[in-house]
Design an enzyme around this catalytic site. Sequence first.
Site, PDB file in Angstrom:
ATOM      1  N   LYS A   1       0.872  -1.179   0.000  1.00 22.41           N
ATOM      2  CA  LYS A   1       0.000   0.000   0.000  1.00 22.41           C
ATOM      3  C   LYS A   1       0.905   1.224   0.000  1.00 22.41           C
ATOM      4  CE  LYS A   1      -4.565   0.828   1.963  1.00 22.41           C
ATOM      5  NZ  LYS A   1      -5.399   0.331   0.858  1.00 22.41           N
TER       6      LYS A   1
HETATM    7  C1  LIG Z   1      -6.448  -0.586   0.571  1.00 17.48           C
HETATM    8  C2  LIG Z   1      -6.696  -1.231  -0.729  1.00 17.48           C
HETATM    9  C3  LIG Z   1      -7.668  -2.232  -0.908  1.00 17.48           C
HETATM   10  C4  LIG Z   1      -8.642  -2.634   0.169  1.00 17.48           C
HETATM   11  O1  LIG Z   1      -8.071  -3.069   1.355  1.00 17.48           O
HETATM   12  P1  LIG Z   1      -8.933  -3.081   2.693  1.00 17.48           P
HETATM   13  O2  LIG Z   1      -7.977  -3.591   3.713  1.00 17.48           O
HETATM   14  O3  LIG Z   1     -10.059  -4.002   2.475  1.00 17.48           O
HETATM   15  O4  LIG Z   1      -9.370  -1.690   2.942  1.00 17.48           O
HETATM   16  C5  LIG Z   1      -7.762  -2.829  -2.148  1.00 17.48           C
HETATM   17  N1  LIG Z   1      -6.981  -2.463  -3.177  1.00 17.48           N
HETATM   18  C6  LIG Z   1      -6.052  -1.487  -3.051  1.00 17.48           C
HETATM   19  C7  LIG Z   1      -5.233  -1.122  -4.219  1.00 17.48           C
HETATM   20  C8  LIG Z   1      -5.881  -0.846  -1.835  1.00 17.48           C
HETATM   21  O5  LIG Z   1      -4.964   0.114  -1.719  1.00 17.48           O
END
Ligand SMILES: *Cc1c(COP(=O)(O)O)cnc(C)c1O
Length: 365
Positions: A205
């Site tokens: 992320k």
């Molecule tokens: C944060 C994110 C998600 C979803 O993650 P959660 O933990 O469910 O909030 C999905 N795809 C991407 C690219 C993300 O950055």
Amino acid sequence: MATLAENPLAITTLPHLAPALADVRAAAIAEPGFGRVFTDHMVVIDYDEGTGWHNAVLGPRGPIPLDPAASVLHYAQEIFEGLKAYRLADGTMALFRPDQNARRFNESAKRLAMPEIPEDLFIEAVRQLVLADADWFPQVDGGSLYIRPFMFASEPFLGVRPARQYKFVVILSPAGNYFKSGAPAVSVWVSDYTRAAPGGTGAAKCGGNYAASLVPTGEAFQHGHDQVVFLDAAERKWIEELGGMNLFFVFDDGSLLTPPLTGTILPGITRDSLLTLAREEGLTVREERYSIDQWRDDSASGRLVETFACGTAAVVTPVGRVAGRAHDFTIGSGGPGQLTGKLKQRLVDIQRGTAADTHGWVMKL
Ligand SMILES: *Cc1c(COP(=O)(O)O)cnc(C)c1O
């Protein structure tokens, strides 16, 4: 006062001399929307190679002094997380699986050559900040406090190597209700751009992934759609993600499919929670690749009955229409599907404390 080395949870609290006035705050959180209103406080923790994590402070929110040579500004060494504090039925606040955010944050840190932060320090920083700004919890039905922990390279250095100084910061943003009128089905655009290549940073992320997604997302908007669908970078065939959300497909035999975590997809905590809940319901769930052509053919034949995207911000969003340079098709009736609604409700009930938390997912504050 104990240092972080002696006590990893020693966060110093500085007084706020001029917090927002009650009426200003009330106006700000009456219709907060998403990501544009912020609370009074923030947490900042410094990292230096050698010293490690130190100087943890919960204090007034404000600008962060940054040297113009700070490596984050040049080479984008930055990662973040997103989670929410929810108001439970009994009036108390709770976090949902914050340990999973802390763990994923450190996975992202490793991929971006950044230092890991102790998981208990991550969670404690979040916990103390939410309690400090509890008055900012939006009163609107279904509101939440969106929590944004992030880390960036602050060392002034233009050479290309991992920085030796970092800042870990947590800020809060009151968020409105996504379910106001029941989530409508979104229309999505299949992009020719890709989001993540094998061996790249797709599972981390990091801000860089989002910077690269802005043009494809803008293209989706230009074509009149709400979100962008990314295909895999190698074959341009397999469905990966929807913008910042993971995708699920529902078939006429009641089974579910979601693309597998092969390193190019962000391992969503909502994805993982829904997989667990669906399996508990006795549904067949496959983590398998699914191609764009199959998606179209199965939608036409009626074998595919629903598609939804999931993530912390909007929880579960039904997909009603899919278009791209070579595609234009409708899913089911084009509206929200039944299983989609049911799974969403199961999850929201646990998050809001109206259903039993049998997995230990809810951390009361
Ligand atoms: C944060 C994110 C998600 C979803 O993650 P959660 O933990 O469910 O909030 C999905 N795809 C991407 C690219 C993300 O950055």
